[in-house]
Design a protein around this motif. Structure first.
Motif, PDB file in Angstrom:
ATOM      1  N   VAL A   1       0.825  -1.203   0.000  1.00 16.25           N
ATOM      2  CA  VAL A   1       0.000   0.000   0.000  1.00 16.25           C
ATOM      3  C   VAL A   1       0.867   1.263   0.000  1.00 16.25           C
ATOM      4  CG1 VAL A   1      -1.767   1.265   1.275  1.00 16.25           C
ATOM      5  CG2 VAL A   1      -1.924  -1.202   1.049  1.00 16.25           C
ATOM      6  N   LYS A   2       2.021   1.216   0.589  1.00 15.62           N
ATOM      7  CA  LYS A   2       2.955   2.353   0.593  1.00 15.62           C
ATOM      8  C   LYS A   2       4.271   1.918  -0.028  1.00 15.62           C
ATOM      9  CE  LYS A   2       0.378   5.196   3.026  1.00 15.62           C
ATOM     10  NZ  LYS A   2      -0.407   6.143   2.335  1.00 15.62           N
ATOM     11  N   GLY A   3       5.029   2.883  -0.518  1.00 17.12           N
ATOM     12  CA  GLY A   3       6.346   2.577  -1.055  1.00 17.12           C
ATOM     13  C   GLY A   3       6.341   2.258  -2.529  1.00 17.12           C
ATOM     14  N   THR A   4       7.147   1.251  -2.911  1.00 21.19           N
ATOM     15  CA  THR A   4       7.325   0.898  -4.310  1.00 21.19           C
ATOM     16  C   THR A   4       7.215  -0.614  -4.476  1.00 21.19           C
ATOM     17  OG1 THR A   4       8.790   2.787  -4.644  1.00 21.19           O
ATOM     18  CG2 THR A   4       8.956   1.012  -6.238  1.00 21.19           C
ATOM     19  N   VAL A   5       6.597  -1.049  -5.564  1.00 21.40           N
ATOM     20  CA  VAL A   5       6.537  -2.468  -5.923  1.00 21.40           C
ATOM     21  C   VAL A   5       6.939  -2.592  -7.388  1.00 21.40           C
ATOM     22  CG1 VAL A   5       4.734  -3.079  -4.278  1.00 21.40           C
ATOM     23  CG2 VAL A   5       4.100  -2.395  -6.582  1.00 21.40           C
ATOM     24  N   SER A   6       7.295  -3.787  -7.786  1.00 19.88           N
ATOM     25  CA  SER A   6       7.623  -4.027  -9.195  1.00 19.88           C
ATOM     26  C   SER A   6       6.406  -4.613  -9.899  1.00 19.88           C
ATOM     27  CB  SER A   6       8.807  -4.992  -9.308  1.00 19.88           C
ATOM     28  OG  SER A   6       8.404  -6.286  -8.899  1.00 19.88           O
ATOM     29  N   ILE A   7       6.400  -4.532 -11.204  1.00 20.66           N
ATOM     30  CA  ILE A   7       5.314  -5.123 -11.978  1.00 20.66           C
ATOM     31  C   ILE A   7       5.294  -6.638 -11.750  1.00 20.66           C
ATOM     32  CG2 ILE A   7       6.578  -5.438 -14.146  1.00 20.66           C
ATOM     33  CD1 ILE A   7       2.987  -4.100 -13.835  1.00 20.66           C
ATOM     34  N   GLU A   8       6.467  -7.228 -11.508  1.00 20.27           N
ATOM     35  CA  GLU A   8       6.537  -8.654 -11.206  1.00 20.27           C
ATOM     36  C   GLU A   8       5.814  -8.980  -9.906  1.00 20.27           C
ATOM     37  OE1 GLU A   8      10.137  -7.738 -13.778  1.00 20.27           O
ATOM     38  OE2 GLU A   8       9.197  -6.795 -12.063  1.00 20.27           O
ATOM     39  N   ASP A   9       5.915  -8.097  -8.886  1.00 15.25           N
ATOM     40  CA  ASP A   9       5.187  -8.288  -7.623  1.00 15.25           C
ATOM     41  C   ASP A   9       3.681  -8.339  -7.875  1.00 15.25           C
ATOM     42  OD1 ASP A   9       7.558  -8.197  -6.126  1.00 15.25           O
ATOM     43  OD2 ASP A   9       7.373  -6.038  -5.762  1.00 15.25           O
ATOM     44  N   LEU A  10       3.198  -7.488  -8.762  1.00 13.23           N
ATOM     45  CA  LEU A  10       1.769  -7.418  -9.046  1.00 13.23           C
ATOM     46  C   LEU A  10       1.300  -8.659  -9.813  1.00 13.23           C
ATOM     47  CD1 LEU A  10       1.337  -3.655  -9.969  1.00 13.23           C
ATOM     48  CD2 LEU A  10       1.215  -4.759  -7.732  1.00 13.23           C
ATOM     49  N   ILE A  11       2.105  -9.132 -10.753  1.00 11.91           N
ATOM     50  CA  ILE A  11       1.736 -10.351 -11.480  1.00 11.91           C
ATOM     51  C   ILE A  11       1.764 -11.546 -10.536  1.00 11.91           C
ATOM     52  CG2 ILE A  11       2.400 -11.938 -13.338  1.00 11.91           C
ATOM     53  CD1 ILE A  11       3.333  -9.474 -14.916  1.00 11.91           C
ATOM     54  N   GLU A  12       2.729 -11.578  -9.642  1.00 12.69           N
ATOM     55  CA  GLU A  12       2.798 -12.656  -8.648  1.00 12.69           C
ATOM     56  C   GLU A  12       1.529 -12.680  -7.792  1.00 12.69           C
ATOM     57  OE1 GLU A  12       5.619 -13.483  -4.876  1.00 12.69           O
ATOM     58  OE2 GLU A  12       6.657 -13.224  -6.793  1.00 12.69           O
ATOM     59  N   GLU A  13       1.031 -11.519  -7.421  1.00 13.33           N
ATOM     60  CA  GLU A  13      -0.216 -11.422  -6.654  1.00 13.33           C
ATOM     61  C   GLU A  13      -1.395 -11.928  -7.489  1.00 13.33           C
ATOM     62  OE1 GLU A  13      -2.561 -10.402  -3.251  1.00 13.33           O
ATOM     63  OE2 GLU A  13      -0.401 -10.692  -3.500  1.00 13.33           O
ATOM     64  N   PHE A  14      -1.401 -11.615  -8.777  1.00 12.99           N
ATOM     65  CA  PHE A  14      -2.479 -12.012  -9.678  1.00 12.99           C
ATOM     66  C   PHE A  14      -2.576 -13.532  -9.821  1.00 12.99           C
ATOM     67  CE2 PHE A  14      -3.966 -13.004 -14.021  1.00 12.99           C
ATOM     68  CZ  PHE A  14      -5.208 -12.406 -13.984  1.00 12.99           C
ATOM     69  N   VAL A  15      -1.442 -14.219  -9.945  1.00 11.53           N
ATOM     70  CA  VAL A  15      -1.451 -15.666 -10.174  1.00 11.53           C
ATOM     71  C   VAL A  15      -1.477 -16.485  -8.877  1.00 11.53           C
ATOM     72  CG1 VAL A  15      -0.321 -15.451 -12.431  1.00 11.53           C
ATOM     73  CG2 VAL A  15       1.073 -15.857 -10.390  1.00 11.53           C
ATOM     74  N   LYS A  16      -1.449 -15.823  -7.734  1.00 12.82           N
ATOM     75  CA  LYS A  16      -1.478 -16.511  -6.442  1.00 12.82           C
ATOM     76  C   LYS A  16      -2.853 -17.169  -6.232  1.00 12.82           C
ATOM     77  CE  LYS A  16      -1.696 -14.012  -2.692  1.00 12.82           C
ATOM     78  NZ  LYS A  16      -1.342 -13.050  -1.654  1.00 12.82           N
ATOM     79  N   PRO A  17      -2.889 -18.414  -5.739  1.00 17.33           N
ATOM     80  CA  PRO A  17      -4.179 -19.060  -5.472  1.00 17.33           C
ATOM     81  C   PRO A  17      -4.992 -18.282  -4.436  1.00 17.33           C
ATOM     82  CG  PRO A  17      -2.390 -20.657  -5.349  1.00 17.33           C
ATOM     83  CD  PRO A  17      -1.761 -19.294  -5.437  1.00 17.33           C
ATOM     84  N   GLU A  18      -6.313 -18.280  -4.614  1.00 20.36           N
ATOM     85  CA  GLU A  18      -7.213 -17.575  -3.697  1.00 20.36           C
ATOM     86  C   GLU A  18      -8.243 -18.573  -3.165  1.00 20.36           C
ATOM     87  OE1 GLU A  18     -10.614 -14.051  -3.889  1.00 20.36           O
ATOM     88  OE2 GLU A  18      -9.316 -14.402  -5.617  1.00 20.36           O
ATOM     89  N   GLU A  19      -8.370 -18.643  -1.849  1.00 20.06           N
ATOM     90  CA  GLU A  19      -9.347 -19.534  -1.217  1.00 20.06           C
ATOM     91  C   GLU A  19     -10.718 -18.871  -1.255  1.00 20.06           C
ATOM     92  OE1 GLU A  19      -8.578 -22.627  -0.247  1.00 20.06           O
ATOM     93  OE2 GLU A  19      -6.523 -22.216  -0.892  1.00 20.06           O
ATOM     94  N   LEU A  20     -11.711 -19.599  -1.750  1.00 13.96           N
ATOM     95  CA  LEU A  20     -13.078 -19.095  -1.828  1.00 13.96           C
ATOM     96  C   LEU A  20     -13.925 -19.825  -0.790  1.00 13.96           C
ATOM     97  CD1 LEU A  20     -13.508 -19.120  -5.718  1.00 13.96           C
ATOM     98  CD2 LEU A  20     -12.797 -17.221  -4.257  1.00 13.96           C
ATOM     99  N   SER A  21     -14.458 -19.060   0.168  1.00 15.80           N
ATOM    100  CA  SER A  21     -15.302 -19.646   1.207  1.00 15.80           C
ATOM    101  C   SER A  21     -16.281 -18.584   1.699  1.00 15.80           C
ATOM    102  CB  SER A  21     -14.440 -20.169   2.368  1.00 15.80           C
ATOM    103  OG  SER A  21     -13.723 -19.103   2.947  1.00 15.80           O
ATOM    104  N   GLY A  22     -17.213 -19.002   2.549  1.00 13.07           N
ATOM    105  CA  GLY A  22     -18.196 -18.058   3.086  1.00 13.07           C
ATOM    106  C   GLY A  22     -19.003 -17.417   1.974  1.00 13.07           C
ATOM    107  N   ASP A  23     -19.088 -16.085   1.991  1.00 12.73           N
ATOM    108  CA  ASP A  23     -19.828 -15.354   0.958  1.00 12.73           C
ATOM    109  C   ASP A  23     -19.176 -15.453  -0.419  1.00 12.73           C
ATOM    110  OD1 ASP A  23     -21.647 -14.566   2.851  1.00 12.73           O
ATOM    111  OD2 ASP A  23     -20.782 -12.564   3.137  1.00 12.73           O
ATOM    112  N   GLU A  24     -17.902 -15.831  -0.452  1.00  9.40           N
ATOM    113  CA  GLU A  24     -17.156 -15.935  -1.706  1.00  9.40           C
ATOM    114  C   GLU A  24     -17.106 -17.370  -2.239  1.00  9.40           C
ATOM    115  OE1 GLU A  24     -15.632 -13.303  -3.327  1.00  9.40           O
ATOM    116  OE2 GLU A  24     -16.653 -12.028  -1.878  1.00  9.40           O
ATOM    117  N   ALA A  25     -17.822 -18.307  -1.592  1.00  3.54           N
ATOM    118  CA  ALA A  25     -17.771 -19.721  -1.997  1.00  3.54           C
ATOM    119  C   ALA A  25     -18.215 -19.881  -3.452  1.00  3.54           C
ATOM    120  CB  ALA A  25     -18.640 -20.565  -1.075  1.00  3.54           C
TER     121      ALA A  25
END
Length: 156
Positions: free
Chosen positions: A20-44
């Motif tokens: 949220v603060k500072g600097t990130v690389s475009i690679e950091d953002l792509i890594e976040e995009f391809v990271k698995p996401e657990e879907l449960s509760g309201d997001e199931a």
């Protein structure tokens, strides 16, 4: 297990919570995009076979890369009734950007991308102004566009 192939030419990339603060690389953002996401509760996930919501894991893979890649940065964030803009700086290469580390499919070594345009939003969630910086593909010179003004940028 459900696998769906969707052709794409743009990625809409989220910012990691730590960025949220500072600097990130475009690679950091792509890594976040391809990271698995657990879907449960309201997001199931709704299973069409069982006809019920079930816990699941969602994951995006970059399987077949487009010849031209457009990247959108998700700079606006909603938390309840509060909306904010993420002002984190993003570093990216101007030439030869390879997504080899993130691609999983048949052409994972190709292509390499060169940056040729950036659309910028200046302001806040409540209002602002858009400008653009683009590269002339013939001369290699960079230009800034702001409404009716076009200004050549210095080489650096």
């Amino acid at each position: 297990r459900s696998v769906t192939f969707d052709p794409f030419m743009y990625l809409s990339l989220p910012f990691p919570e730590k960025a949220v603060k500072g600097t990130v690389s475009i690679e950091d953002l792509i890594e976040e995009f391809v990271k698995p996401e657990e879907l449960s509760g309201d997001e199931a996930w709704f299973c069409p076979t069982c006809k019920t919501h079930v816990e699941a894991t969602k994951k995006f893979d970059l399987y077949k890369l487009p010849p031209i890649l457009i990247i959108h940065l998700k700079r606006f964030k909603s938390q309840g009734t509060r909306n904010t803009k993420i002002d984190t700086n993003v570093t990216f290469p101007l030439e030869g950007f390879a997504v080899t580390d993130f691609a999983t499919g048949e052409n994972r070594d190709l292509p390499h991308y060169d940056l040729y345009a950036v659309s910028r939003h200046m302001g806040s969630v409540g209002g602002g102004h858009y400008t653009a910086v683009t590269k002339n593909r013939i001369t290699g010179n960079w230009y800034s566009f702001d409404d009716s003004r076009c200004t050549a940028l210095p080489d650096n």
